[in-house]
Design an enzyme around this catalytic site. Structure first.
Site, short mmCIF file in Angstrom:
data_model
loop_
_atom_site.label_atom_id
_atom_site.label_comp_id
_atom_site.label_asym_id
_atom_site.label_seq_id
_atom_site.Cartn_x
_atom_site.Cartn_y
_atom_site.Cartn_z
CB CYS A 98 41.01 61.34 40.04
SG CYS A 98 41.63 62.29 38.64
CG HIS B 229 38.83 65.34 41.41
ND1 HIS B 229 39.87 64.91 42.19
CD2 HIS B 229 39.31 65.40 40.15
CE1 HIS B 229 40.94 64.73 41.45
NE2 HIS B 229 40.63 65.02 40.21
CD GLU C 263 38.51 65.40 45.63
OE1 GLU C 263 37.69 64.49 45.36
OE2 GLU C 263 39.60 65.53 45.04
#
Lengths: 201, 253
Positions: free
Chosen positions: A79, A183, A185
């Site tokens: 990001c 992202h 995650e």
């Protein structure tokens, strides 16, 4: 051991949790002198480019990141962390980046705003442009994006593109350095797979 | 063809550490353990989860923080938390344990500067402003607080514009008229606000069947939120996404 670089831009609990979930050893590192102790670095972050660079300079993490990259060990920018790898950004004025990958960061073109909301927030497909071990076992997956700016660089560094009004660069690679705009995650199984592939590099 | 997906967001109303569901906050039914529910939705393909903390007391330790902490160890999709958020520290505590966005409702109405402060400190991307609206006259919707009991007198369309100008990164729009009816989302106000603002709008209230999701997505909603139909398994998220895909709507499958 993977180092999760903390430069006060966004919370890193989710990144740490994701590595734990896939059974990889990772810890948060804020001290520029300690970066070199890690086998790999993940360089996450959300927020403003200028603030982030200021913090990186103040703490010496900018120089430590460039040194780390020279060592040949793997780095994954995520990001804002991906955007900071480039030479500059036009976010709120013009800011210099780390200059690790040639290219710049620009805002989504105003021309798409009649039909597309900015920030680009939500799940979108990444279309792989090259075979890289980072994408092993994945095929153009849906990933979670939150950003208003994106990278512009030469095709030789582009490994993933995403369509949002127009095609923009959503993943890059130069030698031992990878950049990933969404992202991982927060991208469910596909995102965890990307992290697993990074661990396996 | 674009592959930007419309999002399906199950909402978990949490009270005293349990998921509960009632109509207009009365007749609350226990709907299970929030961590287990979150894991189930994650596996079923939810694109995001929203937790609404409806614990009456805001004194002392907030159990919602512990719940988010547990959920974020197992669930790797965006998490939003709303309910009783009125200080920057509340936001910090939640983001710190793996929450991605917070939803601010009455605190934004009482003190609109809070939106500016929160988005400046944490970034617009994590500040959702929840707006509860009710139609008060033809073509006129007002903003309500306290679960629809108190009319603030604010015009919903003007307020939506204002919260975005102040830094909100997303709007969670709940129609009090539609909420609990299962007769469909309030298309009219959702479309008006979604076309007016350049941030995503999540439609909430009124979901009863799969066709309702299709309808609201065709009328500019970026995401749709629902609670009881998912909790009580009236609609399966996988079935819903297949249905939407077969009807030409981009979803993440």
């Amino acid at each position: 051991m993977i180092g999760i670089v903390n430069y006060n831009m966004g919370n890193l609990a989710s990144v740490a949790n994701a590595f734990k979930k896939i059974g990889a050893k990772a810890e948060i590192v804020s001290d520029s002198d300690k970066l070199k102790n890690y086998d790999k670095l993940i360089f996450p972050g959300v927020g403003a480019f200028g603030d982030a660079m200021e913090h990186l300079r103040e703490t010496g993490l900018d120089e430590a990141m460039r040194e780390y990259v020279k060592s040949g060990k793997y780095v994954l920018g995520v990001c804002l962390g991906m955007q900071l790898l480039f030479e500059s950004s036009e976010e709120f004025g013009n800011h210099k980046g780390l200059g690790i990958i040639p290219g710049k960061v620009v805002r989504f073109d105003k021309k798409i705003e009649k039909t597309h909301k900015v920030p680009h927030m939500g799940w979108n497909k990444m279309f792989f442009q090259k075979n890289t071990p980072l994408f092993e076992g994945l095929e153009n997956p849906y990933l979670y994006f939150v950003h208003s700016y994106h990278a512009v660089c030469e095709d030789e560094y582009v490994i993933g593109k995403t369509l949002y009004g127009y095609e923009f660069v959503s993943a890059v690679n130069k030698d031992n350095v990878f950049g990933f705009q969404p992202h991982p995650e927060k991208s469910h199984d596909a995102g965890l797979k990307v992290l697993q592939n990074f661990v396996n590099l | 063809m674009e592959y930007f997906a419309k999002r399906i967001i199950p909402c978990l109303d949490v009270k005293d550490g349990r998921v509960v569901k009632g109509v207009n906050f009365v007749g609350l039914r226990d709907a299970g353990d929030p961590v287990e529910a979150a894991i189930r939705y994650n596996e079923e393909g939810a694109d995001e989860l929203t937790f609404l903390d409806i614990t009456a007391s805001h004194e002392g330790r907030k159990p919602i923080v512990d719940i988010v902490k547990e959920v974020s160890k197992e669930v790797f999709i965006p998490l939003t938390v709303g309910g009783g958020i009125s200080e920057l520290n509340d936001i910090y505590d939640l983001l710190n344990v793996g929450c991605d966005k917070v939803s601010i409702n009455s605190a934004a109405v009482k003190r609109p500067e809070f939106i500016n402060e929160a988005s400046k400190r944490f970034g617009s991307q994590c500040i959702v402003v929840a707006i509860d609206v009710k139609k008060v006259a033809p073509n006129k919707w007002n903003v309500f607080i306290k679960g629809g009991r108190e009319d603030t007198g604010l015009d919903a369309i003007k307020w939506a514009k204002e919260v975005v100008d102040r830094g909100a990164g997303e709007i969670l729009l709940t129609s009090m008229d539609a909420d609990g009816t299962k007769a469909g989302f309030d298309i009219e106000i959702t479309e008006k606000i979604s076309k007016l603002v350049n941030v995503p709008v999540i439609a909430s209230g009124g979901a009863g069947k799969m066709e309702h999701f299709k309808e609201v997505f065709e009328h500019s909603a970026d995401a749709a939120l629902a609670a009881s139909i998912f909790h009580f398994k009236e609609i399966d998220i996988i079935d819903l996404k297949n249905y939407l895909k077969n009807n030409g709507i981009s979803v993440r499958i």
